[in-house]
Design an enzyme around this catalytic site. Sequence first.
Site, short mmCIF file in Angstrom:
data_model
loop_
_atom_site.label_atom_id
_atom_site.label_comp_id
_atom_site.label_asym_id
_atom_site.label_seq_id
_atom_site.Cartn_x
_atom_site.Cartn_y
_atom_site.Cartn_z
N ASP A 1 0.36 -4.38 -4.85
CA ASP A 1 1.39 -3.74 -4.04
C ASP A 1 1.25 -4.12 -2.57
OD1 ASP A 1 3.49 -1.60 -3.66
OD2 ASP A 1 1.88 -0.74 -2.44
N GLU B 1 3.27 -8.52 -4.18
CA GLU B 1 4.49 -8.07 -3.52
C GLU B 1 4.28 -8.31 -2.03
OE1 GLU B 1 7.12 -4.12 -2.38
OE2 GLU B 1 4.99 -3.98 -2.81
#
Length: 578
Positions: A246, A283
């Site tokens: 993330d 990401e």
Amino acid sequence: MHRFLLWAPKAKTVEVKVEGAKHALAPLPGGWWEASVNDAGPGSDYAYFLDEEDLALPDPRSPWQPYGVHGASRIPDHAAFRWTDDGWQAPALQDAVFYELHIGTFTPEGTFDAARERLGYLKELGVTHVELMPVASFPGKHGWGYDGVDLFAPHEPYGGPEALKRLVDACHAQGLAVVLDVVYNHLGPSGNYLGKFGPYFTSAHHTPWGDAVNLEDRGSHEVRRFFCDNARMWLGEYHFDGLRLDAVHAYLDRSAIRFMEQIASEAHALEAETGRHGLMIAESDLNDPRIVTPREENGYGMDAQWSDDFHHALVTVLTGDRSGYYADFGSMADLAKSLKEVFVYDGRFSPYRDRMHGRAVPGLPGWRFLGYAQNHDQVGNRAKGERLIHLTSAGRAKIAAALVLASPFVPMLFQGEEWGASSPFQYFTDHEDRELGRLVSEGRKKEFAAFGWSPEEIPDPQDEATFERSKLQWAERERPPHAELLQWHRDLIAFRRSMPELRNGNLSEVQVRFDEEAKWLVLQHGRVHVAFTLNPAGSEIAVPQHAHLALQSDAAVTLDQGRLRLPQDSVAIAVERA
């Protein structure tokens, strides 16, 4: 007997309480402590006590939190689980179709075991990789999972360690790879006890979540070790086929060997032990191709990354939304560039950021990037959690699906997208700390007040109804109009599988032509031509005369002697004869 091992360089004394009895840990070099306890073993509950204080602390590396994030830890018996996936190998990334899902809302029950019952559906749909949103223990029963605090312990309300293993094993039995979303850029505010044990955070950098994770300051070698060991645990002990990291842009790290490079290297090195390649997917909003450039070419060595520019370019064209960061997009030219060159912002000026942004992608294959029209962020971070189908027509939703599934990227769907799910995906939490819950609810209202929303319109994250309305309604997928959109996705996935040129990732073979005023665009990759129009009057587009229609979203689409006629908000795929 069980050996307790703890890194607590700040502590002067350390004790572990096992089933009511305390045992002193002996110091080791480097701030480590250890104790072997004869009466401890699988099923034993334990907690740590530092410097003779009365506060019972869960293990920073707790493998099981049966009582929640503030309770005692428990020793599992990992060796007792009988895996049935010997010889399993995940499908190649080039051939992948990802499906992102949230355990709590994917089924009515919201558990690992309940998700197992839907794996046959995903296999039949044509999915190859299931991507789970974070499952590490977080406060309360339900939430997105990005405020996890016990990173080694699967969330107990989902079913805990054994149930997660059953899910992964069942996925492999169905031929489905499993990727886990992990959060290493911050921890949640409730139940985060890491700072009591050591310098896991540093005040040298500040983030929206407070002090930054310590990736470069004193003691950072052990902090990095903590996160790398966590990655290795998911890939090794739980047999995950990959990890999605993330928001790597929030890693505040200036080290010569960046944390991202280190963790990718260690995950890939695990292949020698497991016999399986662990995918590492980032990401990132940096638009920096070095993230997915191999380490031997001076990159960070991640296998792939999410491609937000493609998403933003596609959604703004289809919906007309220009709010927030969407202000940087909105033209057919942007969409065309994202399809051929990946990053729209590749060193050009970004009005939204008010600075230059990004870097060009130098010859990397398209399968280094995941393409999507929806994901948990882009749906859930809207004020009301609206899906694309709620923002535009079914015709345009079909256009989005065609461009995603016939793109040069690895396609990814978000749960329920394939049938145009009526349920939103809203931001929900279950903070047991009432004051924290109030602050989260008020913060959500203030965030969207800046965009003109009244407080009454914003769903309360702490209201259980917000969570409940975000659950998929499975029965609707077989009814009109959902069934038609579902079949469209099935047909597109099957078509992608039948056409090697859609999966080879060769961006130099991709051609895109468009007419900004006439509102049409054609994506060509090898023999495949994907054409759509938004023009109210429809469009007539030239394609090779020997091409034939493979798929069409509207019965009114025709192809005659190289003239493809499309009504408004329709898409068709024409294939040149071999």
